[in-house]
Design an enzyme around this catalytic site. Structure first.
Site, PDB file in Angstrom:
ATOM      1  NE  ARG A 140      -3.018   0.346   3.385  1.00 48.66           N
ATOM      2  CZ  ARG A 140      -2.061   0.472   4.286  1.00 48.66           C
ATOM      3  NH1 ARG A 140      -1.397   1.584   4.607  1.00 48.66           N
ATOM      4  NH2 ARG A 140      -1.921  -0.436   5.388  1.00 48.66           N
ATOM      5  CE1 TYR A 183     -17.302  13.296 -13.793  1.00 47.77           C
ATOM      6  CE2 TYR A 183     -15.831  13.078 -11.613  1.00 47.77           C
ATOM      7  CZ  TYR A 183     -16.797  12.609 -12.504  1.00 47.77           C
ATOM      8  OH  TYR A 183     -17.287  11.281 -12.310  1.00 47.77           O
ATOM      9  CG  ASP A 203      -9.495  17.790 -13.808  1.00 47.56           C
ATOM     10  OD1 ASP A 203      -8.999  17.231 -14.374  1.00 47.56           O
ATOM     11  OD2 ASP A 203     -10.351  17.073 -12.863  1.00 47.56           O
ATOM     12  CE  LYS A 250     -13.448  10.522 -17.569  1.00 50.05           C
ATOM     13  NZ  LYS A 250     -13.748   9.755 -16.539  1.00 50.05           N
TER      14      LYS A 250
END
Ligand code: PLP
Length: 381
Positions: free
Chosen positions: A53, A110, A179, A204
């Site tokens: 992790r 978004y 972003d 994306k």
């Protein structure tokens, strides 16, 4: 690998980004390292890998690659990869704010930013919003501690002058995050425009095949990266090694894909503009688009998304059903064209007939024929 001697073209850089030096008989790109833990004798303080992790060599390779693309030649660039774009966004917004802070978000970004706003407010952060277009966020900056920019915005495709907003925010002591999902690092480099963080959904166009969820945060230096990395470890928003490896593998075609998609998107936007039943065609690369002038100044490619408005909801639904090459799906940036009526989600302030189309790498002539035929079919009712 932003080594001038080897060539600095985007296509040259993406095929080598993040790869190790060539070694006899080693694969050019090492495979995914699937490890929940590593052999860890003695003091873990200096160990490069301790627990799955915390760190992973496959993440490290993709992180190097994204740093090279987001900030070519900047040795201090530092990337942290995440399980999704939202994990990356949450890492910056939640690790870099505390009660009493003031965050400025775009009002047209978004749609999950609405949930982020509620989350921030529940932690005692004041949130202001303003639209992306016209640099309207400038008006909301006094007293702000963090400015969040999404340019181009999704789904409206407005653009703001990032450098201007960054300068104004820094004058007031605020951090700035951008972003960069829609543009990709080949389309826009927020750190070069002065931003503190470039954040994106790698789901994306970065990965482009519609088969991976991923996010990342790039910043300059270990200091701004430290809280973001600690956040990843604390909430465990880690990407799987296989997804990470697939993402890295996809980077090799990033230049080819984004170049073709940008040409196709512009061609589709121009074809849509000729149709009387289509209103408000938006694409930052389209001359005459309200975003075009600023986009030309700060972007190197304009992305694959085109948005437009059809007469009403029923017309848009008939149009989407009649398309044969363009699948009805959410998300964008993939090699296969997709489109959807954004109003179906209820979160965006858009008309019922508003369609967001993600243009893929098919032949433009086929896509345009498909779009025209679907408009004709929708018009017949
Ligand atoms: C601009 C933008 N940022 C972030 C996200 C979130 O990314 P993810 O779906 O990978 O969590 C999206 C998703 O559509 C997006 O469009």
């Amino acid at each position: 690998m932003a080594d001038g001697r080897l060539g600095d073209g985007d296509g040259t850089r993406v095929v080598r980004a993040g790869l190790p030096e060539e070694e006899p008989y080693a694969p050019p790109m090492p495979g995914p390292v699937l490890a929940a833990h590593y052999h860890l004798p003695g003091d873990p303080a200096d160990a490069p890998y301790t627990y799955g992790r915390d760190d992973n060599p496959t993440w490290a390779a993709l992180e190097r690659a994204i740093s090279e693309l987001e900030a070519p030649g900047d040795e201090a660039a530092h990337t942290t990869v995440f399980a999704s774009g939202m994990a990356a966004i949450s890492a910056v917004l939640l690790s870099r704010t505390k009660p009493g802070d003031v965050v400025v978000l775009p009002s047209d970004g978004y749609n999950l930013l609405v949930s982020m706003r509620e989350r921030l407010e529940s932690h005692g952060v004041t949130v202001r919003t303003a639209p992306t277009g016209g640099d309207a966020q400038l008006e909301a900056l006094d007293g702000a501690t963090l400015l969040w920019i999404e340019s181009p915005s999704n789904p409206g495709l407005d653009v703001c002058d990032i450098r201007r907003l960054v300068d104004a925010a820094h004058e007031r002591g605020a951090l700035v995050a951008v972003d960069n999902t829609l543009a990709t690092p080949l389309g826009q480099r927020p750190l070069a425009l002065g931003a503190d963080y470039s954040v994106a959904s790698g789901t994306k166009a970065l990965t482009g095949h519609g088969d991976v969820l991923l996010g990342y945060v790039t910043c300059r230096g270990p200091e701004p990266a430290a809280p973001v990395r600690l956040w990843r470890k604390t909430v465990g928003a880690v990407p799987g090694p296989m997804e990470t490896w697939l993402a890295h593998r996809s980077l090799a075609t990033l230049e080819l894909r984004t170049a073709r998609q940008a040409v196709n998107a512009l061609a589709v936007a121009e074809a849509l503009r000729e149709r009387p039943e289509v209103r408000d065609v938006r694409h930052p690369g389209l001359p005459g688009d309200p975003a075009h002038e600023v986009a030309v100044r700060q972007m190197r490619r304009f992305g694959c998304v085109v948005s437009f408005t059809l007469p009403d909801k029923a017309f848009a639904e008939r149009f989407l059903a009649a398309l044969r090459l363009v699948g009805e799906a959410t998300s964008f940036g993939g090699v296969r064209s997709t489109a959807e009526r954004r109003g179906r989600w209820g979160g965006d302030a858009v008309p019922e007939g508003f369609v967001r189309m993600s243009v893929g790498v098919e032949d433009a002539v086929d896509l345009i024929a498909d779009v025209r035929a679907a408009l004709d079919a929708a018009g017949r009712g």
